[in-house]
Write a protein that holds these residues in place. Structure first.
Motif, short mmCIF file in Angstrom:
data_model
loop_
_atom_site.label_atom_id
_atom_site.label_comp_id
_atom_site.label_asym_id
_atom_site.label_seq_id
_atom_site.Cartn_x
_atom_site.Cartn_y
_atom_site.Cartn_z
N TRP A 20 0.83 -1.20 0.00
CA TRP A 20 0.00 0.00 0.00
C TRP A 20 0.87 1.25 0.00
O TRP A 20 2.06 1.21 0.29
N ARG A 21 0.23 2.35 -0.32
CA ARG A 21 0.91 3.65 -0.24
C ARG A 21 -0.14 4.74 -0.05
O ARG A 21 -1.34 4.53 -0.30
N GLN A 22 0.32 5.90 0.40
CA GLN A 22 -0.57 7.06 0.56
C GLN A 22 0.21 8.32 0.24
O GLN A 22 1.37 8.47 0.64
N GLY A 23 -0.45 9.24 -0.47
CA GLY A 23 0.24 10.46 -0.87
C GLY A 23 1.41 10.13 -1.79
O GLY A 23 1.36 9.22 -2.60
N GLY A 24 2.48 10.87 -1.63
CA GLY A 24 3.65 10.64 -2.48
C GLY A 24 4.69 9.71 -1.88
O GLY A 24 5.81 9.62 -2.39
N ALA A 35 -0.88 -1.42 8.64
CA ALA A 35 -0.84 -0.24 7.78
C ALA A 35 -1.74 0.84 8.37
O ALA A 35 -2.90 0.57 8.67
N VAL A 36 -1.21 2.05 8.52
CA VAL A 36 -1.96 3.15 9.13
C VAL A 36 -2.12 4.27 8.11
O VAL A 36 -1.12 4.81 7.61
N PHE A 37 -3.36 4.62 7.82
CA PHE A 37 -3.67 5.65 6.84
C PHE A 37 -4.16 6.92 7.54
O PHE A 37 -4.89 6.85 8.52
N GLN A 38 -3.77 8.08 6.99
CA GLN A 38 -4.18 9.37 7.53
C GLN A 38 -5.47 9.82 6.84
O GLN A 38 -5.82 9.33 5.75
N PRO A 39 -6.17 10.82 7.38
CA PRO A 39 -7.38 11.33 6.72
C PRO A 39 -7.09 12.01 5.39
O PRO A 39 -7.95 12.05 4.51
N VAL A 40 -5.88 12.58 5.22
CA VAL A 40 -5.55 13.31 4.00
C VAL A 40 -4.50 12.55 3.20
O VAL A 40 -3.69 11.80 3.77
N GLY A 41 -4.51 12.73 1.89
CA GLY A 41 -3.56 12.05 1.01
C GLY A 41 -4.23 10.88 0.30
O GLY A 41 -4.79 9.99 0.95
N ASP A 42 -4.21 10.88 -1.04
CA ASP A 42 -4.82 9.78 -1.79
C ASP A 42 -4.19 8.46 -1.38
O ASP A 42 -2.97 8.35 -1.23
N ALA A 43 -5.04 7.43 -1.20
CA ALA A 43 -4.58 6.12 -0.73
C ALA A 43 -4.76 5.08 -1.82
O ALA A 43 -5.68 5.17 -2.64
N CYS A 44 -3.87 4.09 -1.82
CA CYS A 44 -3.97 3.02 -2.81
C CYS A 44 -3.48 1.72 -2.19
O CYS A 44 -2.42 1.69 -1.56
N LEU A 45 -4.25 0.66 -2.34
CA LEU A 45 -3.80 -0.69 -2.02
C LEU A 45 -3.23 -1.26 -3.31
O LEU A 45 -3.97 -1.73 -4.18
N GLU A 46 -1.91 -1.18 -3.47
CA GLU A 46 -1.27 -1.56 -4.72
C GLU A 46 -1.50 -3.04 -5.04
O GLU A 46 -1.73 -3.40 -6.19
N LYS A 47 -1.45 -3.90 -4.02
CA LYS A 47 -1.69 -5.32 -4.24
C LYS A 47 -2.18 -5.95 -2.95
O LYS A 47 -1.43 -6.11 -2.00
N TRP A 48 -3.47 -6.26 -2.96
CA TRP A 48 -4.09 -6.99 -1.86
C TRP A 48 -4.08 -8.46 -2.29
O TRP A 48 -4.83 -8.87 -3.17
#
Length: 320
Positions: free
Chosen positions: A81-85, A97-110
């Motif tokens: 996964w990744r978020q933002g840049g 994995a911890v995601f913030q409220p801001v920044g586009d999020a992507c699960l690259e490979k589940w």
């Protein structure tokens, strides 16, 4: 609220379910030639949603900004996964994995064999709980570290709590479904995350300042503001309550509270407005009426401050 069960081999149905209970998304099946079936067991609420999710095939899921704090805890398999840049990270049964409220999020490979617990926490609830634990306003954005070690310490304990809550929610008469007990369990989960995750306020939570550390004069002013947050206090009023000069009050607040008294009062008023909006009925209450009750007379400035603090316009909170 009862757990919602969902199983499907249709990608659009899976995407719609995740949009309804989590976030808008786009799903790309990476192994379309294999038969597959999702299984989603979700216990939704306005403040905290806990889900036991598995896709059954390799997928990539793209989101925009989540608007909430979110933690994925794999029980089996892994998730890239990744978020933002930021560069991609991998979540496994040992690392959440911890995601913030801001920044586009992507699960690259589940991965298809990855079963995970997905915890969504309302941004306002997490930040309000932090303010309650600190016994003072949160004056800067709360950014959680992107990972939690699940193998030891409070990370392992928090994983145990989430697993227990997910398992209990699957029972028709589980405690998660009790109006009062369920609310307490959700509050414990939120407080537990603040203890398990790294963030700028972690040291203050680990070593809280005793209430007696602040002089009695400062405590009197804080108590007066908390008792009547909508009262039109002036700096002179507060200094008279403390029995000191305005300058001494300013210096004392800066030393013991970390900000001037009027800034503390404004943060306190925002917290009270937020709570009333969360509990309000849009058919009866209005944003303007609630804001006026706590001394916000310039609605443009109020709306900007509210959005900067909570990430959404005040009307969105009132509408739930």
């Amino acid at each position: 609220m009862p757990v919602v069960l969902h199983a499907t081999g249709d990608v659009d149905a899976a995407r719609a379910f995740l949009s309804r209970h989590y976030y808008s998304n786009f799903v790309d099946v990476l192994s379309p030639w294999h038969p597959w079936q999702t299984r989603f067991d979700v216990t939704p609420s306005h403040a905290v949603t806990v889900g036991d999710l598995r896709f059954g095939t390799d997928v990539r899921i793209q989101f925009g900004e989540l608007g909430a704090y979110h933690v994925n805890l794999p029980l089996t398999g892994s998730l890239v996964w990744r978020q933002g840049g930021h560069a991609p990270l991998r979540a496994t049964p040992t690392t959440a994995a911890v995601f913030q409220p801001v920044g586009d999020a992507c699960l690259e490979k589940w991965d298809g064999d990855c079963r995970l617990l997905a915890v969504k926490i309302d941004r306002g609830m997490l930040e309000d709980e932090l303010a309650r634990l600190l016994d003072g306003p949160v004056t800067s954005p709360l950014t959680l570290a992107p990972t939690i070690d699940l193998t030891r310490g409070r990370g392992a304990s928090w994983l145990g709590l989430v697993r227990h809550m997910a398992a209990d929610a699957a029972q028709p008469h589980g405690l998660m479904h009790h109006p009062m007990i369920g609310a307490g369990l959700r509050e414990a989960l939120v407080a537990g995350l603040l203890s398990a995750a790294d963030h700028p306020y972690r040291e203050r939570l680990e070593h809280p300042r005793p209430a007696s550390a602040a002089p009695a004069a400062i405590r009197r002013v804080v108590e007066a503001m908390r008792a009547q947050p909508g009262k039109p206090f002036t700096a002179a009023d507060l200094a008279a309550t403390a029995g000191v000069s305005v300058r001494s009050l300013q210096q004392g607040f800066q030393r013991h509270v970390g900000m001037p008294p009027m800034a503390y009062l404004r943060h306190l008023r925002l917290e009270r407005v937020h709570e009333d909006l969360r509990q309000g009925d849009p058919a009866i209450h209005s944003v303007t009426g609630i804001a006026y009750r706590y001394g916000f007379l310039h609605m443009g400035r109020f709306a900007a401050e509210y959005r900067a603090r909570y990430g959404v316009p005040p009307r969105d909170t009132l509408r739930g």
